[in-house]
Design a protein around this motif. Sequence first.
Motif, PDB file in Angstrom:
ATOM      1  N   UNK A   1       0.819  -1.209   0.000  1.00 18.76           N
ATOM      2  CA  UNK A   1       0.000   0.000   0.000  1.00 18.76           C
ATOM      3  C   UNK A   1       0.857   1.266   0.000  1.00 18.76           C
ATOM      4  N   UNK A   2       2.063   1.124   0.473  1.00 20.67           N
ATOM      5  CA  UNK A   2       3.010   2.228   0.532  1.00 20.67           C
ATOM      6  C   UNK A   2       4.289   1.760  -0.147  1.00 20.67           C
ATOM      7  N   UNK A   3       4.932   2.631  -0.899  1.00 18.51           N
ATOM      8  CA  UNK A   3       6.217   2.260  -1.491  1.00 18.51           C
ATOM      9  C   UNK A   3       7.322   3.084  -0.864  1.00 18.51           C
ATOM     10  N   UNK A   4       8.423   2.429  -0.586  1.00 22.79           N
ATOM     11  CA  UNK A   4       9.596   3.160  -0.141  1.00 22.79           C
ATOM     12  C   UNK A   4      10.235   3.779  -1.367  1.00 22.79           C
TER      13      UNK A   4
ATOM     14  N   UNK B   1       7.698  15.738  -8.823  1.00 18.52           N
ATOM     15  CA  UNK B   1       6.598  15.657  -9.778  1.00 18.52           C
ATOM     16  C   UNK B   1       6.426  14.208 -10.215  1.00 18.52           C
ATOM     17  N   UNK B   2       5.203  13.727 -10.161  1.00 13.78           N
ATOM     18  CA  UNK B   2       4.947  12.352 -10.573  1.00 13.78           C
ATOM     19  C   UNK B   2       4.505  12.324 -12.025  1.00 13.78           C
ATOM     20  N   UNK B   3       4.997  11.349 -12.770  1.00 21.15           N
ATOM     21  CA  UNK B   3       4.578  11.228 -14.170  1.00 21.15           C
ATOM     22  C   UNK B   3       4.457   9.756 -14.558  1.00 21.15           C
ATOM     23  N   UNK B   4       3.631   9.527 -15.583  1.00 19.28           N
ATOM     24  CA  UNK B   4       3.477   8.182 -16.113  1.00 19.28           C
ATOM     25  C   UNK B   4       3.718   8.240 -17.604  1.00 19.28           C
ATOM     26  N   UNK B   5       4.242   7.174 -18.188  1.00 20.57           N
ATOM     27  CA  UNK B   5       4.433   7.172 -19.631  1.00 20.57           C
ATOM     28  C   UNK B   5       4.387   5.743 -20.171  1.00 20.57           C
ATOM     29  N   UNK B   6       3.408   5.509 -21.034  1.00 22.07           N
ATOM     30  CA  UNK B   6       3.215   4.162 -21.582  1.00 22.07           C
ATOM     31  C   UNK B   6       4.406   3.702 -22.419  1.00 22.07           C
TER      32      UNK B   6
ATOM     33  N   UNK C   1       8.944  -4.788 -10.400  1.00 25.87           N
ATOM     34  CA  UNK C   1       8.786  -3.377 -10.043  1.00 25.87           C
ATOM     35  C   UNK C   1       9.738  -2.540 -10.891  1.00 25.87           C
ATOM     36  N   UNK C   2       9.203  -1.507 -11.505  1.00 23.25           N
ATOM     37  CA  UNK C   2      10.051  -0.643 -12.318  1.00 23.25           C
ATOM     38  C   UNK C   2       9.964   0.772 -11.756  1.00 23.25           C
ATOM     39  N   UNK C   3      11.090   1.429 -11.639  1.00 21.20           N
ATOM     40  CA  UNK C   3      11.012   2.816 -11.173  1.00 21.20           C
ATOM     41  C   UNK C   3      12.058   3.688 -11.850  1.00 21.20           C
ATOM     42  N   UNK C   4      11.602   4.858 -12.208  1.00 21.63           N
ATOM     43  CA  UNK C   4      12.479   5.823 -12.857  1.00 21.63           C
ATOM     44  C   UNK C   4      12.546   7.056 -11.987  1.00 21.63           C
ATOM     45  N   UNK C   5      13.757   7.548 -11.802  1.00 20.23           N
ATOM     46  CA  UNK C   5      13.924   8.787 -11.060  1.00 20.23           C
ATOM     47  C   UNK C   5      14.728   9.745 -11.933  1.00 20.23           C
ATOM     48  N   UNK C   6      14.166  10.899 -12.183  1.00 21.40           N
ATOM     49  CA  UNK C   6      14.872  11.907 -12.980  1.00 21.40           C
ATOM     50  C   UNK C   6      15.135  13.119 -12.095  1.00 21.40           C
ATOM     51  N   UNK C   7      16.396  13.469 -11.950  1.00 18.77           N
ATOM     52  CA  UNK C   7      16.723  14.709 -11.253  1.00 18.77           C
ATOM     53  C   UNK C   7      16.899  15.777 -12.317  1.00 18.77           C
ATOM     54  N   UNK C   8      16.270  16.925 -12.138  1.00 17.24           N
ATOM     55  CA  UNK C   8      16.276  17.918 -13.201  1.00 17.24           C
ATOM     56  C   UNK C   8      16.263  19.332 -12.661  1.00 17.24           C
ATOM     57  N   UNK C   9      16.495  20.275 -13.562  1.00 15.36           N
ATOM     58  CA  UNK C   9      16.483  21.678 -13.176  1.00 15.36           C
ATOM     59  C   UNK C   9      15.336  22.383 -13.873  1.00 15.36           C
TER      60      UNK C   9
ATOM     61  N   UNK D   1      -2.134   5.260  -8.589  1.00  8.15           N
ATOM     62  CA  UNK D   1      -1.318   5.316  -9.813  1.00  8.15           C
ATOM     63  C   UNK D   1      -0.169   4.313  -9.709  1.00  8.15           C
ATOM     64  N   UNK D   2      -0.463   3.055 -10.040  1.00  6.60           N
ATOM     65  CA  UNK D   2       0.508   1.975  -9.787  1.00  6.60           C
ATOM     66  C   UNK D   2       1.799   2.078 -10.599  1.00  6.60           C
ATOM     67  N   UNK D   3       1.809   2.888 -11.648  1.00  9.04           N
ATOM     68  CA  UNK D   3       2.991   2.872 -12.528  1.00  9.04           C
ATOM     69  C   UNK D   3       3.700   4.210 -12.642  1.00  9.04           C
ATOM     70  N   UNK D   4       3.529   5.063 -11.661  1.00 11.73           N
ATOM     71  CA  UNK D   4       4.111   6.390 -11.822  1.00 11.73           C
ATOM     72  C   UNK D   4       5.597   6.426 -11.470  1.00 11.73           C
TER      73      UNK D   4
END
Lengths: 155, 155
Positions: free
Chosen positions: B72-75, B107-112, B131-139, B92-95
């Motif tokens: 129910x919670x993701x680390x 900011x959370x985003x999803x992309x097919x 489980x797939x996760x993407x983290x983008x650090x941006x300016x 939003x299971x795939x954000x």
Amino acid sequence: MNPEVREKIDALFIRKGLRMTKPREIILEAAFSEKGDHFTAEELYEKAKEIDSRASLATLYRTLTLLVEGGLLHEIDLGKGVTSYDPNFIEHPHHNHLICMDCSEVIEFEDQHIAVLEDCITKRLGFSPTTKSIQIKAKCDKLRKTGSCNNLISK
Amino acid sequence: MNPEVREKIDALFIRKGLRMTKPREIILEAAFSEKGDHFTAEELYEKAKEIDSRASLATLYRTLTLLVEGGLLHEIDLGKGVTSYDPNFIEHPHHNHLICMDCSEVIEFEDQHIAVLEDCITKRLGFSPTTKSIQIKAKCDKLRKTGSCNNLISK
DNA sequence: TTAGATGCAAAGACTTTGCAGTTAA
DNA sequence: TTAACTGCAAAGTCTTTGCATCTAA
């Protein structure tokens, strides 16, 4: 140690006016050995002690901080609950990680298509990307088909 | 709290034979409020104390563990040096996450397209994704163009 | 009624830091 | 020579745990 790596390290030390000491040499050798494995602070400490048993954890942590700030080492989360460090970003600046949930093996991969998509999404959201990382946790097909994978035999 | 969330929580408690106690109710309310913000354990503790000042950190950590194990919670790692928790995977299971390096906004985003690519890569490597996760650090482009973004004014 | 849950405080794991002595440049 | 570095041990931060007590079902 790869000469390209050595060069980057030397450049960092010169750029920041750092001194190349014995304890740091040992830690660098342990961190950037040809194998290119990921490691936790504790694992690096063990490796360093094999090279020279006088290694100290305090210096090791201080050196890790320098290397991360200098961009030579990346902190990554391999789901162990502790920070892991990845020495392979010097040679492969854009790689990502797949973690096998069966045997905990970590596989590095790169993909141009994903990289481009990530940049597009970032732009669309109104940002310019600095660091992108993908982590995929997955299960080994081979284990399920043949009953064994790299490190495990199915029970 | 969103009714879909309530339902999932109740299902988890029944499935695992857990008791719905007062301390747990408070923590659930704090964790799954409509805002859907990410939080650290300490931040959740503060929120929980606002609801009922008798909250205990031990129970909070124990409840966090239950919720993470129950899915129910993701680390997540927002680069704060502490584990953050994300309550939005129920809805939003795939954000994925983009973190602004200027103002720390997430900011959370999803992309097919990316999701499909990730699956292809995983298959090609001989795995099945879990489980797939993407983290983008941006300016923030806006900050650079106009001198201000959500939380910051350029100096 | 009773197995499960709680709160406290103590312990644990990981990391950082102050300081006196050491060393690279 | 001296500013940077080191090792030790102490302190700090985050999280877990043992235990006596309480409580939901």
